[in-house]
Design a protein around this motif. Structure first.
Motif, short mmCIF file in Angstrom:
data_model
loop_
_atom_site.label_atom_id
_atom_site.label_comp_id
_atom_site.label_asym_id
_atom_site.label_seq_id
_atom_site.Cartn_x
_atom_site.Cartn_y
_atom_site.Cartn_z
N UNK A 287 -19.58 0.15 -20.92
CA UNK A 287 -18.55 0.36 -19.92
C UNK A 287 -18.46 1.83 -19.51
N UNK A 288 -18.52 2.74 -20.50
CA UNK A 288 -18.45 4.17 -20.20
C UNK A 288 -19.62 4.59 -19.31
N UNK A 289 -20.82 4.08 -19.61
CA UNK A 289 -21.99 4.42 -18.82
C UNK A 289 -21.84 3.93 -17.38
N UNK A 290 -21.21 2.79 -17.19
CA UNK A 290 -21.02 2.25 -15.84
C UNK A 290 -20.05 3.12 -15.06
N UNK B 251 -21.82 6.23 -14.12
CA UNK B 251 -22.77 5.96 -13.04
C UNK B 251 -22.06 5.95 -11.69
N UNK B 252 -20.89 5.32 -11.61
CA UNK B 252 -20.12 5.30 -10.37
C UNK B 252 -19.71 6.71 -9.97
N UNK B 253 -19.34 7.53 -10.95
CA UNK B 253 -18.92 8.90 -10.66
C UNK B 253 -20.08 9.72 -10.10
N UNK B 254 -21.25 9.59 -10.70
CA UNK B 254 -22.41 10.33 -10.20
C UNK B 254 -22.79 9.84 -8.80
N UNK B 255 -22.69 8.53 -8.57
CA UNK B 255 -22.98 7.99 -7.25
C UNK B 255 -22.01 8.52 -6.20
N UNK B 256 -20.77 8.75 -6.61
CA UNK B 256 -19.77 9.27 -5.68
C UNK B 256 -20.00 10.75 -5.37
N UNK B 257 -20.24 11.56 -6.42
CA UNK B 257 -20.36 13.01 -6.23
C UNK B 257 -21.79 13.46 -5.95
N UNK C 242 -31.24 6.86 -10.17
CA UNK C 242 -31.08 8.10 -9.42
C UNK C 242 -32.40 8.85 -9.34
N UNK C 243 -32.68 9.41 -8.16
CA UNK C 243 -33.77 10.38 -8.01
C UNK C 243 -33.19 11.76 -8.30
N UNK C 244 -33.78 12.46 -9.24
CA UNK C 244 -33.29 13.78 -9.63
C UNK C 244 -34.29 14.84 -9.16
N UNK C 245 -33.78 15.90 -8.54
CA UNK C 245 -34.63 17.04 -8.17
C UNK C 245 -33.79 18.30 -8.18
N UNK C 246 -34.40 19.41 -7.88
CA UNK C 246 -33.69 20.69 -7.97
C UNK C 246 -32.58 20.81 -6.94
N UNK C 247 -32.64 20.02 -5.87
CA UNK C 247 -31.61 20.10 -4.83
C UNK C 247 -30.43 19.19 -5.12
N UNK C 248 -30.53 18.34 -6.12
CA UNK C 248 -29.42 17.46 -6.44
C UNK C 248 -29.88 16.08 -6.86
N UNK C 249 -29.02 15.10 -6.60
CA UNK C 249 -29.24 13.73 -7.06
C UNK C 249 -29.00 12.79 -5.88
N UNK C 250 -29.80 11.76 -5.78
CA UNK C 250 -29.52 10.70 -4.79
C UNK C 250 -29.85 9.36 -5.39
N UNK C 251 -29.16 8.33 -4.90
CA UNK C 251 -29.38 6.96 -5.39
C UNK C 251 -30.69 6.41 -4.88
N UNK C 252 -31.41 5.71 -5.74
CA UNK C 252 -32.53 4.91 -5.28
C UNK C 252 -31.98 3.65 -4.62
N UNK C 253 -32.84 2.92 -3.94
CA UNK C 253 -32.37 1.68 -3.32
C UNK C 253 -31.88 0.69 -4.38
N UNK C 254 -32.60 0.62 -5.50
CA UNK C 254 -32.16 -0.22 -6.61
C UNK C 254 -30.82 0.27 -7.14
N UNK C 255 -30.69 1.60 -7.25
CA UNK C 255 -29.44 2.18 -7.73
C UNK C 255 -28.27 1.87 -6.81
N UNK C 256 -28.52 1.93 -5.48
CA UNK C 256 -27.45 1.63 -4.52
C UNK C 256 -26.94 0.21 -4.69
N UNK C 257 -27.85 -0.76 -4.80
CA UNK C 257 -27.44 -2.16 -4.98
C UNK C 257 -26.70 -2.35 -6.30
N UNK D 122 -19.33 -1.70 -8.85
CA UNK D 122 -18.04 -1.36 -8.25
C UNK D 122 -17.22 -2.62 -8.00
N UNK D 123 -17.85 -3.66 -7.46
CA UNK D 123 -17.15 -4.93 -7.23
C UNK D 123 -16.68 -5.54 -8.54
N UNK D 124 -17.58 -5.52 -9.54
CA UNK D 124 -17.24 -6.14 -10.83
C UNK D 124 -16.09 -5.41 -11.51
#
Length: 296
Positions: free
Chosen positions: A1-4, A7-13, A46-61, A67-69
């Motif tokens: 649960x904590x990891x989830x 994950x939502x927090x990283x996806x938001x920020x 998440x794709x991680x690089x020196x410029x930051x973090x972005x969600x992969x398509x799998x990560x977005x889904x 979030x719904x659950x």
């Protein structure tokens, strides 16, 4: 649960650093937990690089579904909490009748005001039918005339009210301040099939027994208002409690019964096994209101 949640927090920020600050934990803790979650799932969120973090398509889904659950889980937790505090749910109530402004009407109105998300289901019927429905679990509580000692049900007197004779305005007794039972002995009594009608019939029989001949008692399958109209039309008399005066029609008179020493008790009846919080709240409020009216 904590990891989830992390994950939502990283996806938001879109930043491990800002997500960790928002959650009040270390960045390394967030990074470690999410990496462990990705390893468990066998996917990269998440794709991680020196410029930051972005969600992969799998990560977005995945984030959308998490979030719904979590929203559903949060609603379930809040709903259970509200139900345990009698703030939500339903309460099935059997009544002999509802009189506008009467004790039961005021009780249900106040309960609804305090617990607006508890749905009240009201069923009107005889005391016998109400007891059967309570036993079968079709009603949570039934309010009925008189005190009751029923072996398999709990019962408590909730309020009392004075018994009144109701006669046509043209009746020979209508101008009196009160009446006595002997003056009613030769009258024709009108009672209802439903509501308190059967109990009223038994009361008339009991009061007349051994004192004077049983009067004529005629039953009608009508409501309270129709019964009052029949009395106004001269078809007979009946008995109401004092709160019924508030629904009086033209051409009837309500007369206190001088030699009726005790007020009529009205009781609540419920299953001992029914531990619903909403029921407990309703009974507590009824006791509080009865105490307030007794001291006012």
């Amino acid at each position: 649960m904590v990891a989830l949640v992390q994950t939502l927090a990283v996806a938001e920020y879109l930043s491990f650093y800002r997500a960790a600050n928002a959650l009040g934990v270390s960045q390394s803790s967030v990074s470690t937990r999410i990496k462990a979650l990705e390893d468990t799932l066998g996917v990269v969120l998440f794709d991680r690089n020196t410029r930051g973090v972005r969600l992969t398509e799998t990560g977005r889904r995945f984030v959308e579904q998490v979030d719904d659950a979590l929203g559903i889980l949060d609603h379930a937790i809040k709903t259970v909490g509200m139900q345990s505090r009698a703030e939500e749910g339903e309460l099935r109530i059997g009544v002999h009748a509802l009189v506008a402004g009467g004790f039961l009407d005021r009780l249900l109105e106040r309960f609804h005001s305090q617990y607006p998300f508890v749905r009240l289901h009201i069923a009107e019927g005889t005391a016998r039918d109400a007891q059967m429905m309570v036993r079968k679990g079709k009603l949570d509580v039934a309010f009925m005339a008189y005190a009751h000692e029923i072996p398999d049900l709990h019962s408590r007197v909730i309020w009392r009210d004075r018994l009144m004779a109701v006669v046509p305005a043209t009746h020979r007794l209508a101008t009196q301040q009160n009446v006595e039972w002997r003056q009613l002995a030769e009258e024709t009594f009108l009672v209802r099939h439903g509501g308190t009608g059967p109990q009223l019939h038994d009361l008339i029989v009991m009061l007349c027994s051994g004192r004077w001949p049983l009067p004529t008692i005629v039953r009608f399958d009508v409501g309270r208002s129709a019964l009052l109209s029949m009395i106004a039309g001269g078809h007979g008399i009946s008995l109401f409690v004092e709160e019924g005066v508030s629904v009086s029609t033209a051409n009837v008179a309500f007369l206190p019964i001088h030699d009726e020493p005790e007020n009529i008790a009205f009781s609540a009846v419920w299953l001992p096994s029914n531990r619903a919080s909403a029921l407990a709240k309703l009974l507590a409020l009824a006791t509080e209101m009865d105490g307030s009216s007794a001291t006012s």
